[in-house]
Design an enzyme around this catalytic site. Structure first.
Site, mmCIF file in Angstrom:
data_model
loop_
_atom_site.group_PDB
_atom_site.id
_atom_site.type_symbol
_atom_site.label_atom_id
_atom_site.label_comp_id
_atom_site.label_asym_id
_atom_site.label_seq_id
_atom_site.Cartn_x
_atom_site.Cartn_y
_atom_site.Cartn_z
ATOM 1 N N ASP A 47 -0.006 -5.275 -20.239
ATOM 2 C CA ASP A 47 0.952 -6.308 -19.825
ATOM 3 C C ASP A 47 0.712 -6.756 -18.383
ATOM 4 O O ASP A 47 1.102 -7.855 -18.003
ATOM 5 C CB ASP A 47 2.390 -5.772 -19.925
ATOM 6 C CG ASP A 47 2.908 -5.767 -21.363
ATOM 7 O OD1 ASP A 47 2.385 -6.526 -22.189
ATOM 8 O OD2 ASP A 47 3.853 -4.997 -21.635
ATOM 9 N N HIS A 107 0.787 5.804 -0.994
ATOM 10 C CA HIS A 107 0.020 6.978 -1.414
ATOM 11 C C HIS A 107 0.746 7.612 -2.598
ATOM 12 O O HIS A 107 0.842 8.834 -2.695
ATOM 13 C CB HIS A 107 -0.122 7.979 -0.269
ATOM 14 C CG HIS A 107 -0.955 7.475 0.871
ATOM 15 N ND1 HIS A 107 -1.199 8.230 1.989
ATOM 16 C CD2 HIS A 107 -1.626 6.305 1.057
ATOM 17 C CE1 HIS A 107 -1.962 7.532 2.832
ATOM 18 N NE2 HIS A 107 -2.227 6.365 2.289
ATOM 19 N N HIS A 163 -8.374 7.661 -1.222
ATOM 20 C CA HIS A 163 -7.279 7.200 -0.369
ATOM 21 C C HIS A 163 -6.042 6.896 -1.216
ATOM 22 O O HIS A 163 -5.171 7.755 -1.342
ATOM 23 C CB HIS A 163 -7.785 5.994 0.448
ATOM 24 C CG HIS A 163 -6.800 5.477 1.444
ATOM 25 N ND1 HIS A 163 -7.120 4.558 2.401
ATOM 26 C CD2 HIS A 163 -5.479 5.741 1.611
ATOM 27 C CE1 HIS A 163 -6.058 4.289 3.141
ATOM 28 N NE2 HIS A 163 -5.056 4.995 2.676
ATOM 29 N N TYR A 175 6.518 -14.471 -23.227
ATOM 30 C CA TYR A 175 7.364 -13.311 -22.939
ATOM 31 C C TYR A 175 8.480 -13.730 -21.987
ATOM 32 O O TYR A 175 8.267 -14.502 -21.065
ATOM 33 C CB TYR A 175 6.511 -12.230 -22.300
ATOM 34 C CG TYR A 175 7.235 -10.952 -21.986
ATOM 35 C CD1 TYR A 175 7.368 -9.942 -22.946
ATOM 36 C CD2 TYR A 175 7.803 -10.767 -20.728
ATOM 37 C CE1 TYR A 175 8.035 -8.779 -22.646
ATOM 38 C CE2 TYR A 175 8.470 -9.595 -20.433
ATOM 39 C CZ TYR A 175 8.584 -8.605 -21.394
ATOM 40 O OH TYR A 175 9.238 -7.455 -21.085
ATOM 41 N N HIS A 220 0.853 -1.185 0.000
ATOM 42 C CA HIS A 220 0.000 0.000 0.000
ATOM 43 C C HIS A 220 0.886 1.231 0.000
ATOM 44 O O HIS A 220 1.846 1.304 0.756
ATOM 45 C CB HIS A 220 -0.895 -0.004 1.243
ATOM 46 C CG HIS A 220 -1.642 1.277 1.440
ATOM 47 N ND1 HIS A 220 -2.427 1.834 0.444
ATOM 48 C CD2 HIS A 220 -1.722 2.131 2.492
ATOM 49 C CE1 HIS A 220 -2.957 2.957 0.893
ATOM 50 N NE2 HIS A 220 -2.536 3.169 2.124
HETATM 51 ZN ZN LIG Z 1 -3.066 4.782 3.302
#
Ligand SMILES: [Zn+2]
Length: 235
Positions: free
Chosen positions: A121, A98, A170, A228, A96
């Site tokens: 891809d 930002h 977010h 690939y 995660h």
């Molecule tokens: Zn966050």
């Protein structure tokens, strides 16, 4: 079976990769990996500066998010990671951030259409965006409910073919078969988000690529007849 020690090193390395690639400011980001055999998650600790982070600082939890190893507090986003590991049984790592461009699309609450082959891809379709969360979900178990909102956004979608999502207002959560791949996918997503923004700026009526071109690119890397890279290379 992969040892937990090796998983700790991979998770640390994935967290550092996010910093090296400019995806995180200060400590705004987290990566985790899971040992499915042992049912254990290894995640970044909360608030430890990256330059001081060592494998032993990482926190180990079970699939309910209960800490089983480590003296530090886990990243506050742990319940979202736990919800994703429980909701998507094939994934091995979650990231995660930002990161700016992907977060701009998340804040605009717009999915990222597949405008080109770089996107095709990695993502077999537009990068989805979650529904905004109602107040009671935000005021309640917010991080866990964020995970639930992601799992809801994937009803009828395959999280292996779409390895990431934009959480409305977010930012991105990204995953993969390993934490290393999840970090790589997060870097690629940021690049796709940037290119898509320029594409829509240059042409307000830009259209997604054709399904023939999309499928050609996605399936040459991911299909049963993928060709690939080198034979035997991990994709
Ligand atoms: Zn966050």
């Amino acid at each position: 079976m992969k040892s937990l020690g090796l998983l700790r090193e991979e998770v640390l390395e994935a967290n550092l990769e996010l910093v090296r690639r400019g995806l995180v400011l200060y400590t705004f980001g987290n990566a985790s990996g899971i040992s499915r055999d042992e049912g254990l998650i290894v995640i970044k600790p909360s608030g430890v500066p990256y330059e001081k982070m060592k494998p032993e600082h990482l926190v180990v939890t079970d699939l309910q998010g209960k800490v089983v190893e480590g003296n530090l507090r886990a990243s506050s986003d742990l319940p979202t990671h736990v919800a994703l590991y429980n909701g998507f049984p094939h994934i091995g790592g979650v990231v995660h951030t930002h990161s700016g461009y992907a977060t701009a699309w998340a804040q605009a609450r717009r999915e990222i259409p597949c405008f080109g082959t770089t996107h095709a891809d990695y993502f077999h379709g537009a990068v989805p965006v979650t529904e905004p969360m109602p107040a009671d979900e935000i005021e309640g178990e917010y991080e866990l409910n964020t995970g639930a909102a992601i799992v809801r956004a994937f009803r009828g979608k395959d999280p292996r073919a779409l390895p990431g999502v934009l959480v409305a207002n977010h930012g991105p959560f990204v995953w993969g078969p390993t934490v290393t791949t999840a970090a790589h996918n997060a870097v690629v997503l940021e690049s796709l988000a940037r290119m898509a923004l320029f594409t829509t700026t240059l042409n307000h009526e830009a259209q997604p690529i054709s399904s023939a071109l999309h499928n050609r690119h996605y399936l040459r890397k991911h299909g049963s007849n993928a060709y690939y890279g080198q034979a035997g290379e991990k994709k």
